[in-house]
Design a protein around this motif. Structure first.
Motif, short mmCIF file in Angstrom:
data_model
loop_
_atom_site.label_atom_id
_atom_site.label_comp_id
_atom_site.label_asym_id
_atom_site.label_seq_id
_atom_site.Cartn_x
_atom_site.Cartn_y
_atom_site.Cartn_z
N SER A 1 0.84 -1.20 0.00
CA SER A 1 0.00 0.00 0.00
C SER A 1 0.88 1.25 0.00
O SER A 1 2.10 1.16 0.09
CB SER A 1 -0.90 0.01 1.24
N SER B 1 -0.05 -12.05 7.72
CA SER B 1 0.46 -12.40 9.05
C SER B 1 -0.61 -12.87 10.02
O SER B 1 -0.29 -13.18 11.17
CB SER B 1 1.22 -11.20 9.64
N TYR C 1 -1.20 -20.86 8.10
CA TYR C 1 -0.22 -19.78 8.29
C TYR C 1 1.15 -20.38 8.63
O TYR C 1 2.16 -20.08 7.99
CB TYR C 1 -0.71 -18.82 9.39
#
Ligand SMILES: NC(=O)c1ccc[n+]([C@@H]2O[C@H](COP(=O)([O-])OP(=O)(O)OC[C@H]3O[C@@H](n4cnc5c(N)ncnc54)[C@H](OP(=O)(O)O)[C@@H]3O)[C@@H](O)[C@H]2O)c1
Length: 300
Positions: free
Chosen positions: A35, A77, A141
């Motif tokens: 971003s 994350s 994850y």
């Protein structure tokens, strides 16, 4: 000058690392993130907006920056987000690492190092874990980060892996709350909070990870390092420590077990990491939990 590329520059660790390393004049810091820049302008680093899942953009980024060091913190994350978006999780957390390594390997630079931020969630139950314990991730994850670790370990350039746990530390505009800020904000509003007692972690003061990464860069360390706190505590213990440090009402913290918060995504009850190798090799001295909480709120 050592040119350091910090991926995930807008993130919690990424911003702290930019802040920490930019105070050393021998480093030229460039942050990259998906971003627009959220790193405050008083943190002296360059910034490039790029999506690292895009091979062409990654190649152009490395050609432009020509880094000596890459510290790769960018990731999906959150375990829940990975569970909900499995293909995207693997793209972000695993394939991006391989792509970044492959492109970095081909750059004609003599002094190179790749430092990868992994996690205690590559292990399963039975923590705290030693560096060489057998991984057994309980969720996607952890699996995505473990697969990435394999690529990092196999790369033909100097690499290092750091594994932090449940990081906390100061925040500023552009950073989201870590757990201790959430606890403080609820208690300051006199809101009761329910916090689990039956999960164990070794919470990590974010500056300790930055300190360890700095040491790994200047001493050219390779291999795997656990960069966690020394205390094995539950989220409830962390909440109580936060209330005590900030002199807030501890009685508003209601102890519960994780069966009160059924989660779709499995997480180890006993996680956390042993840090002896990091102490012996780097001279690592993790900040005690209450001191870390004090620093967090003094600096915010
Ligand atoms: N937080 C913890 O307690 C903890 C514990 C153990 C391990 N870790 C690991 O430590 C690392 C840092 O964690 P963190 O909490 O700082 O993460 P974070 O705050 O979620 O930041 C991750 C950053 O990665 C960037 N990013 C994601 N995908 C990208 C892409 N395709 N291209 C470019 N940038 C991308 C995001 O960019 P934008 O914001 O610009 O969109 C985000 O700012 C992660 O690798 C994580 O797995 C974290």
């Amino acid at each position: 000058m050592i040119r350091v590329l910090i991926t995930g520059g807008n993130g919690f660790l990424g911003q702290h690392l930019c802040n920490f390393l930019s105070k050393y004049p021998q480093f030229d810091i460039i942050a990259v993130s998906k971003s627009e820049r959220r790193i405050p302008s008083y943190i002296k680093c360059g910034f490039i907006q790029a999506d690292l899942t895009d091979a062409t953009a990654t190649k152009a980024l490395l050609q432009t920056v020509q880094p000596n060091i890459i510290v790769h913190t960018a990731a999906m994350s959150q375990p829940n987000e990975c569970h909900d978006n499995p293909m995207e999780c693997l793209r972000q957390n695993t394939f991006t690492v391989r792509q970044l390594l492959t492109q970095f390997e081909t750059l004609p630079i003599t002094h190179k190092q790749f430092i990868f931020t992994s996690t205690d969630f590559i292990f399963g139950e039975g923590g705290p874990h030693d560096v060489n314990d057998v991984p057994n991730p309980l969720n996607l994850y952890g699996q995505s980060k473990l697969l990435a670790e394999h690529f990092v370990a196999a790369a033909p350039i100097p690499t290092a892996i750091v594994r932090p746990v449940f990081m906390y530390g100061p925040i500023w505009q552009g950073l989201r709350n870590s757990f201790v800020q959430w606890v403080a904000s609820q208690l300051q509003k006199h809101q009761p909070i329910k916090v689990v007692t039956d999960q164990l972690r070794t919470p990590t003061y974010v500056n300790d990870v930055c300190w360890a990464i700095h040491q790994m860069i200047i001493k050219e360390h390779t291999g795997v390092y656990h960069t966690a706190g020394a205390e094995i505590v539950s989220p409830y213990d962390i909440a109580v420590a936060t209330a005590e440090v900030l002199q807030l009402d501890v009685s508003k913290i209601i102890p519960v077990t994780d069966s009160d918060f059924p989660e779709v995504v499995l997480r180890p009850k006993k996680s956390g990491l042993h840090i002896q190798k990091t102490i012996d090799t780097l001279g690592y001295h993790p900040t005690p939990l209450k001191q870390g909480i004090l620093n967090t709120f003094k600096a915010s």
